[in-house]
Design a protein around this motif. Structure first.
Motif, PDB file in Angstrom:
ATOM      1  N   THR A  33     -16.058   1.946 -13.043  1.00 16.61           N
ATOM      2  CA  THR A  33     -14.832   2.745 -13.010  1.00 16.61           C
ATOM      3  C   THR A  33     -13.839   2.092 -12.056  1.00 16.61           C
ATOM      4  OG1 THR A  33     -13.974   4.998 -12.718  1.00 16.61           O
ATOM      5  CG2 THR A  33     -15.653   4.281 -11.168  1.00 16.61           C
ATOM      6  N   PRO A  34     -12.551   2.303 -12.250  1.00 17.11           N
ATOM      7  CA  PRO A  34     -11.566   1.723 -11.332  1.00 17.11           C
ATOM      8  C   PRO A  34     -11.777   2.216  -9.902  1.00 17.11           C
ATOM      9  CG  PRO A  34     -10.482   2.494 -13.317  1.00 17.11           C
ATOM     10  CD  PRO A  34     -11.892   3.001 -13.367  1.00 17.11           C
ATOM     11  N   ARG A  35     -11.676   1.308  -8.944  1.00 17.78           N
ATOM     12  CA  ARG A  35     -11.861   1.635  -7.532  1.00 17.78           C
ATOM     13  C   ARG A  35     -10.523   2.090  -6.928  1.00 17.78           C
ATOM     14  NH1 ARG A  35     -15.650   0.422  -3.805  1.00 17.78           N
ATOM     15  NH2 ARG A  35     -16.713  -0.989  -5.231  1.00 17.78           N
ATOM     16  N   PRO A  36     -10.538   3.182  -6.153  1.00 18.21           N
ATOM     17  CA  PRO A  36      -9.322   3.583  -5.444  1.00 18.21           C
ATOM     18  C   PRO A  36      -8.908   2.496  -4.448  1.00 18.21           C
ATOM     19  CG  PRO A  36     -10.959   5.344  -5.409  1.00 18.21           C
ATOM     20  CD  PRO A  36     -11.639   4.120  -5.933  1.00 18.21           C
ATOM     21  N   VAL A  37      -7.602   2.306  -4.302  1.00 17.91           N
ATOM     22  CA  VAL A  37      -7.059   1.280  -3.418  1.00 17.91           C
ATOM     23  C   VAL A  37      -6.262   1.961  -2.308  1.00 17.91           C
ATOM     24  CG1 VAL A  37      -5.514  -0.720  -3.285  1.00 17.91           C
ATOM     25  CG2 VAL A  37      -6.899  -0.336  -5.340  1.00 17.91           C
ATOM     26  N   ALA A  38      -6.538   1.576  -1.066  1.00 14.34           N
ATOM     27  CA  ALA A  38      -5.812   2.141   0.077  1.00 14.34           C
ATOM     28  C   ALA A  38      -4.403   1.562   0.156  1.00 14.34           C
ATOM     29  CB  ALA A  38      -6.568   1.847   1.363  1.00 14.34           C
ATOM     30  N   ASP A  39      -3.482   2.358   0.699  1.00 17.42           N
ATOM     31  CA  ASP A  39      -2.123   1.862   0.907  1.00 17.42           C
ATOM     32  C   ASP A  39      -2.085   0.986   2.155  1.00 17.42           C
ATOM     33  OD1 ASP A  39      -2.073   3.581   3.118  1.00 17.42           O
ATOM     34  OD2 ASP A  39      -0.668   4.992   2.224  1.00 17.42           O
ATOM     35  N   GLY A  40      -0.926   0.537   2.556  1.00 12.01           N
ATOM     36  CA  GLY A  40      -0.770  -0.339   3.707  1.00 12.01           C
ATOM     37  C   GLY A  40      -1.224   0.268   5.019  1.00 12.01           C
ATOM     38  N   GLU A  41      -1.357   1.595   5.056  1.00 14.05           N
ATOM     39  CA  GLU A  41      -1.810   2.282   6.266  1.00 14.05           C
ATOM     40  C   GLU A  41      -3.265   2.724   6.157  1.00 14.05           C
ATOM     41  OE1 GLU A  41       0.985   5.321   7.345  1.00 14.05           O
ATOM     42  OE2 GLU A  41       2.689   3.970   7.068  1.00 14.05           O
ATOM     43  N   GLY A  42      -3.961   2.255   5.117  1.00 13.16           N
ATOM     44  CA  GLY A  42      -5.377   2.554   4.969  1.00 13.16           C
ATOM     45  C   GLY A  42      -5.706   3.878   4.299  1.00 13.16           C
ATOM     46  N   ARG A  43      -4.704   4.552   3.730  1.00 10.86           N
ATOM     47  CA  ARG A  43      -4.927   5.858   3.099  1.00 10.86           C
ATOM     48  C   ARG A  43      -5.152   5.706   1.604  1.00 10.86           C
ATOM     49  NH1 ARG A  43       0.620   8.266   5.216  1.00 10.86           N
ATOM     50  NH2 ARG A  43       1.151   6.459   3.976  1.00 10.86           N
TER      51      ARG A  43
END
Length: 79
Positions: A33-43
């Motif tokens: 399944t597609p993995r969630p990706v964190a934004d530039g601040e790690g969220r």
């Protein structure tokens, strides 16, 4: 892939729970399944603010690359 959720539809806790479940599925190799990706601040989950007010939440997922299907042989009968 970008997913946008309305603030009033699901709580942040519900969405974070879903993201943790998805990570668990990936880590335990249960399903591809597609993995969630964190934004530039790690969220993994962040708000979209319009006119000074939070309106939406967003999550980003990594797009899966196509891969060849595994060939599986089934044996019926025992020998």
């Amino acid at each position: 892939m970008l997913r946008v959720q309305r603030i009033v539809y699901h709580t942040s806790t519900e969405i974070r729970s879903e993201l943790a479940w998805i990570e668990s599925l990936i880590t335990e190799d249960i399903v591809v399944t597609p993995r969630p990706v964190a934004d530039g601040e790690g969220r993994l989950l962040s708000q979209i603010v319009l006119n000074g007010s939070p309106r939406y939440r967003r999550t980003i997922f990594r797009i899966l690359q196509a891969f060849p299907q595994r060939k599986t042989q089934f044996v019926i009968g025992g020998e």
